[in-house]
Design a protein around this motif. Structure first.
Motif, short mmCIF file in Angstrom:
data_model
loop_
_atom_site.label_atom_id
_atom_site.label_comp_id
_atom_site.label_asym_id
_atom_site.label_seq_id
_atom_site.Cartn_x
_atom_site.Cartn_y
_atom_site.Cartn_z
N GLU A 16 0.85 -1.20 0.00
CA GLU A 16 0.00 0.00 0.00
C GLU A 16 0.88 1.24 0.00
OE1 GLU A 16 -2.46 -0.43 3.43
OE2 GLU A 16 -3.38 -2.25 2.67
N GLY A 17 0.57 2.20 -0.86
CA GLY A 17 1.34 3.43 -0.96
C GLY A 17 2.19 3.43 -2.21
N GLU A 18 2.60 4.61 -2.60
CA GLU A 18 3.43 4.78 -3.79
C GLU A 18 4.87 5.02 -3.36
OE1 GLU A 18 2.56 4.52 -7.04
OE2 GLU A 18 0.62 3.82 -6.28
N PHE A 19 5.75 4.12 -3.72
CA PHE A 19 7.17 4.25 -3.41
C PHE A 19 7.95 4.02 -4.69
CE2 PHE A 19 5.23 2.98 0.59
CZ PHE A 19 5.80 3.89 1.47
N LYS A 20 9.13 4.64 -4.76
CA LYS A 20 9.99 4.43 -5.91
C LYS A 20 11.34 3.93 -5.42
CE LYS A 20 10.99 9.40 -6.33
NZ LYS A 20 10.34 9.86 -5.15
N LEU A 21 12.15 3.50 -6.34
CA LEU A 21 13.45 2.91 -6.04
C LEU A 21 14.29 3.84 -5.17
CD1 LEU A 21 14.80 0.27 -6.89
CD2 LEU A 21 15.92 1.52 -8.71
N GLY A 22 14.82 3.33 -4.07
CA GLY A 22 15.67 4.10 -3.18
C GLY A 22 14.94 4.80 -2.05
N ASP A 23 13.60 4.81 -2.05
CA ASP A 23 12.85 5.44 -0.96
C ASP A 23 13.03 4.68 0.34
OD1 ASP A 23 11.87 7.37 -2.63
OD2 ASP A 23 9.83 6.58 -2.73
N ALA A 24 12.96 5.41 1.44
CA ALA A 24 13.02 4.79 2.77
C ALA A 24 11.60 4.55 3.26
CB ALA A 24 13.78 5.68 3.73
N VAL A 25 11.35 3.35 3.75
CA VAL A 25 10.05 2.98 4.31
C VAL A 25 10.24 2.84 5.81
CG1 VAL A 25 8.18 1.30 4.28
CG2 VAL A 25 9.45 1.78 2.20
N THR A 26 9.45 3.60 6.57
CA THR A 26 9.57 3.58 8.03
C THR A 26 8.25 3.11 8.64
OG1 THR A 26 8.85 5.88 8.23
CG2 THR A 26 11.22 5.49 7.99
N VAL A 27 8.18 3.11 9.95
CA VAL A 27 6.96 2.68 10.65
C VAL A 27 5.80 3.62 10.39
CG1 VAL A 27 8.16 1.39 12.45
CG2 VAL A 27 7.69 3.82 12.78
N ASP A 28 6.02 4.72 9.70
CA ASP A 28 4.94 5.65 9.38
C ASP A 28 3.92 5.04 8.41
OD1 ASP A 28 6.13 7.55 10.97
OD2 ASP A 28 7.24 8.47 9.31
N VAL A 29 4.22 3.89 7.80
CA VAL A 29 3.26 3.24 6.91
C VAL A 29 2.10 2.64 7.71
CG1 VAL A 29 4.91 2.74 5.09
CG2 VAL A 29 4.48 1.03 6.85
N PHE A 30 2.29 2.51 9.04
CA PHE A 30 1.24 1.99 9.91
C PHE A 30 0.58 3.12 10.67
CE2 PHE A 30 4.54 -1.39 9.77
CZ PHE A 30 3.82 -2.31 9.03
N LYS A 31 -0.68 2.92 11.02
CA LYS A 31 -1.41 3.90 11.82
C LYS A 31 -1.28 3.54 13.29
CE LYS A 31 -4.87 4.51 8.20
NZ LYS A 31 -4.57 3.37 7.32
N GLU A 32 -1.38 4.54 14.16
CA GLU A 32 -1.30 4.28 15.60
C GLU A 32 -2.49 3.41 16.02
OE1 GLU A 32 -1.28 6.73 19.79
OE2 GLU A 32 -0.57 7.73 17.98
N GLY A 33 -2.19 2.36 16.77
CA GLY A 33 -3.22 1.46 17.23
C GLY A 33 -3.57 0.35 16.26
N GLN A 34 -2.95 0.35 15.09
CA GLN A 34 -3.23 -0.67 14.07
C GLN A 34 -2.61 -1.99 14.52
OE1 GLN A 34 -1.66 0.36 10.22
NE2 GLN A 34 -2.25 -1.57 9.28
#
Length: 109
Positions: A84-102
């Motif tokens: 889920e979400g739009e990312f491109k090569l070299g992007d950093a993926v952090t815990v921000d992809v999750f919602k609080e309480g998820q």
């Protein structure tokens, strides 16, 4: 389905409002680097390949694969389909992809 790679750091405990001691596992989750983007047109399915934790040593193939993403070779590389979400090569993926309480599913080896 979003995902992240991490490693166990240790154990701790927290206390709930009734004073009950609850054991908790502490996990270092991310940041992960997008090392490859799989698309329906090229690969036949949609997925993101994420890398975590810099490798101390790596072969030439791993170094070349990481160089395309603008990073160093990673120790652990995992592919997540239908990310889920739009990312491109070299992007950093952090815990921000999750919602609080998820709620999340955790799998370990």
């Amino acid at each position: 389905m979003s995902g992240l790679i991490g490693k166990k750091v240790g154990m701790t405990s927290i206390f709930d409002e009734n004073g009950k001691n609850i054991p908790c596992t502490v996990i270092e989750a991310g940041p992960c680097v997008v090392t490859q983007v799989r698309t329906e047109e090229v690969d036949g399915y949609n997925a993101l390949q994420l890398g975590f934790d810099d490798a101390k040593t790596a072969n030439k193939a791993a170094q070349g694969h990481a160089k395309k993403a603008g990073t160093v070779a990673k120790r652990k590389v995992v592919e997540f389909q239908d990310f889920e979400g739009e990312f491109k090569l070299g992007d950093a993926v952090t815990v921000d992809v999750f919602k609080e309480g998820q709620f999340v599913d955790v799998a370990g080896t």
